[in-house]
Design a protein around this motif. Structure first.
Motif, PDB file in Angstrom:
ATOM      1  N   LEU A   1       0.821  -1.211   0.000  1.00  0.00           N
ATOM      2  CA  LEU A   1       0.000   0.000   0.000  1.00  0.00           C
ATOM      3  C   LEU A   1       0.852   1.257   0.000  1.00  0.00           C
ATOM      4  O   LEU A   1       0.546   2.224  -0.698  1.00  0.00           O
ATOM      5  N   GLU A   2       1.939   1.244   0.769  1.00  0.00           N
ATOM      6  CA  GLU A   2       2.836   2.401   0.802  1.00  0.00           C
ATOM      7  C   GLU A   2       3.473   2.624  -0.563  1.00  0.00           C
ATOM      8  O   GLU A   2       3.603   3.762  -1.022  1.00  0.00           O
ATOM      9  N   ALA A   3       3.878   1.541  -1.213  1.00  0.00           N
ATOM     10  CA  ALA A   3       4.493   1.662  -2.535  1.00  0.00           C
ATOM     11  C   ALA A   3       3.483   2.163  -3.560  1.00  0.00           C
ATOM     12  O   ALA A   3       3.815   3.007  -4.407  1.00  0.00           O
TER      13      ALA A   3
ATOM     14  N   ARG B   1      -7.263   2.451   2.213  1.00  0.00           N
ATOM     15  CA  ARG B   1      -6.095   2.346   3.095  1.00  0.00           C
ATOM     16  C   ARG B   1      -6.231   3.243   4.302  1.00  0.00           C
ATOM     17  O   ARG B   1      -6.829   4.323   4.231  1.00  0.00           O
ATOM     18  N   PRO B   2      -5.691   2.798   5.433  1.00  0.00           N
ATOM     19  CA  PRO B   2      -5.740   3.618   6.635  1.00  0.00           C
ATOM     20  C   PRO B   2      -4.912   4.882   6.459  1.00  0.00           C
ATOM     21  O   PRO B   2      -3.877   4.866   5.807  1.00  0.00           O
ATOM     22  N   VAL B   3      -5.377   5.955   7.037  1.00  0.00           N
ATOM     23  CA  VAL B   3      -4.677   7.232   6.964  1.00  0.00           C
ATOM     24  C   VAL B   3      -4.213   7.607   8.362  1.00  0.00           C
ATOM     25  O   VAL B   3      -4.910   7.384   9.331  1.00  0.00           O
TER      26      VAL B   3
END
Length: 91
Positions: free
Chosen positions: A53-55, A87-89
């Motif tokens: 998710l970060e990528a 996605r969590p923020v």
């Protein structure tokens, strides 16, 4: 086929080590096999899901389109859209 990057080579080594570990499980009891595979699966998901998710988010922030992210990550662009939307923020 082009040569793998140093990071790609490291990933291939980890996959090879994992395959070797899984092959050694053939001689274990079903209980040991199930517990080990479940542990590996959970650990991999805990490590890889946030990293993926970060990528994806970083690529999106750099102007990549959903389709390009999807091709690079082997997801459909609709899956990428849903993952980024859900996605969590925050920290």
């Amino acid at each position: 086929m082009p040569a793998a990057s140093p990071l790609g080579q490291q990933a291939e080594q980890v996959c090879h080590q994992l395959q070797t570990l899984l092959e050694t499980l053939a001689d274990c009891t079903p209980q040991q096999r199930l517990e080990t595979v479940a542990l590996l699966r959970g650990s991999c998901e805990e490590l890889l899901s946030p990293a993926l998710l970060e990528a994806m988010a970083a690529a999106r922030d750099q102007g990549w389109g959903l389709r390009r992210i999807g091709v690079a990550s082997h997801y459909s662009h609709e899956q990428v859209r849903a993952l980024l939307a859900n996605r969590p923020v925050g920290p």
